[in-house]
Design an enzyme around this catalytic site. Structure first.
Site, PDB file in Angstrom:
ATOM      1  N   TYR A 180       0.839  -1.198   0.000  1.00  0.00           N
ATOM      2  CA  TYR A 180       0.000   0.000   0.000  1.00  0.00           C
ATOM      3  C   TYR A 180       0.871   1.243   0.000  1.00  0.00           C
ATOM      4  CZ  TYR A 180       1.330   1.380   4.669  1.00  0.00           C
ATOM      5  OH  TYR A 180       2.066   1.811   5.740  1.00  0.00           O
ATOM      6  N   LYS A 194       0.275   5.663   1.219  1.00  0.00           N
ATOM      7  CA  LYS A 194      -0.580   6.783   1.576  1.00  0.00           C
ATOM      8  C   LYS A 194       0.012   8.030   0.931  1.00  0.00           C
ATOM      9  CE  LYS A 194      -2.478   5.147   5.942  1.00  0.00           C
ATOM     10  NZ  LYS A 194      -2.521   5.364   7.400  1.00  0.00           N
ATOM     11  N   GLU A 195      -0.882   8.805   0.330  1.00  0.00           N
ATOM     12  CA  GLU A 195      -0.467  10.014  -0.367  1.00  0.00           C
ATOM     13  C   GLU A 195      -1.280  11.190   0.156  1.00  0.00           C
ATOM     14  OE1 GLU A 195       0.495  10.896  -4.930  1.00  0.00           O
ATOM     15  OE2 GLU A 195      -1.627  10.486  -4.608  1.00  0.00           O
ATOM     16  N   LYS A 224      -2.635  19.205  -9.808  1.00  0.00           N
ATOM     17  CA  LYS A 224      -2.822  18.503  -8.536  1.00  0.00           C
ATOM     18  C   LYS A 224      -1.513  17.787  -8.226  1.00  0.00           C
ATOM     19  CE  LYS A 224      -6.162  15.468  -6.281  1.00  0.00           C
ATOM     20  NZ  LYS A 224      -7.425  14.741  -6.531  1.00  0.00           N
TER      21      LYS A 224
END
Length: 159
Positions: free
Chosen positions: A68, A70-71, A83
């Site tokens: 996984y 996380k951003e 973005k």
């Protein structure tokens, strides 16, 4: 060691329509719907889609490396349709990158098409420079093509 990668994908969708999806949480929902088996599952950990929002991407089974990432969204600029997100946990951070930042910019090509510029900026210790070859814009390119195709079909069905 620092590096930069960039790739342009042309989509047959107006820039404003692409940006409406890219600037919002709808992008993660479409990634789940269209590319869950390729990109993975996207879930919001915190936030409403604006700057400071954290999303967790759980990669499909069999994907090499951490399962996984996380951003955190660090920039959302409606004026230049940009973005930016930075990996804050898992993913490239877990394999040795100090910084792994992605940028998605929607550029107007003409009234009916746009360019999705996918780029990555990274920093990694010189001792781990062989890991730099793992940096890639490919998932963002695949996403741009899938979202572009989806939106084009949706636009054509409403004509």
């Amino acid at each position: 060691m620092r590096g930069h990668l960039s790739q342009d994908s042309v989509v047959e969708v107006p820039a404003a329509v692409m940006w409406d999806v890219y600037r919002s949480l709808q992008l993660g929902k479409l990634a789940d719907e269209l590319l869950g088996d390729v990109v993975g599952k996207v879930q919001v950990v915190q936030g409403d889609g604006g700057v400071g929002t954290i999303v967790k991407v759980t990669f499909p089974p069999g994907t090499p490396g951490p399962g996984y990432m996380k951003e955190m969204f660090t920039i959302i600029d409606d004026e230049i349709r940009l973005k930016e997100g930075e990996t804050i946990e898992g993913g490239f951070k877990d394999v040795g990158f100090d910084v792994y930042r992605t940028r998605l910019q929607i550029i107007e090509k003409d009234a009916d098409s746009s360019i999705v510029r996918s780029s990555v900026d990274y920093e990694i210790d010189d001792k781990l420079q062989e890991m730099a070859s793992q940096a890639t814009t490919k998932p963002m390119e695949v996403l741009a093509e899938a979202v572009g195709k989806y939106l084009k079909e949706k636009l054509n069905s409403t004509k």
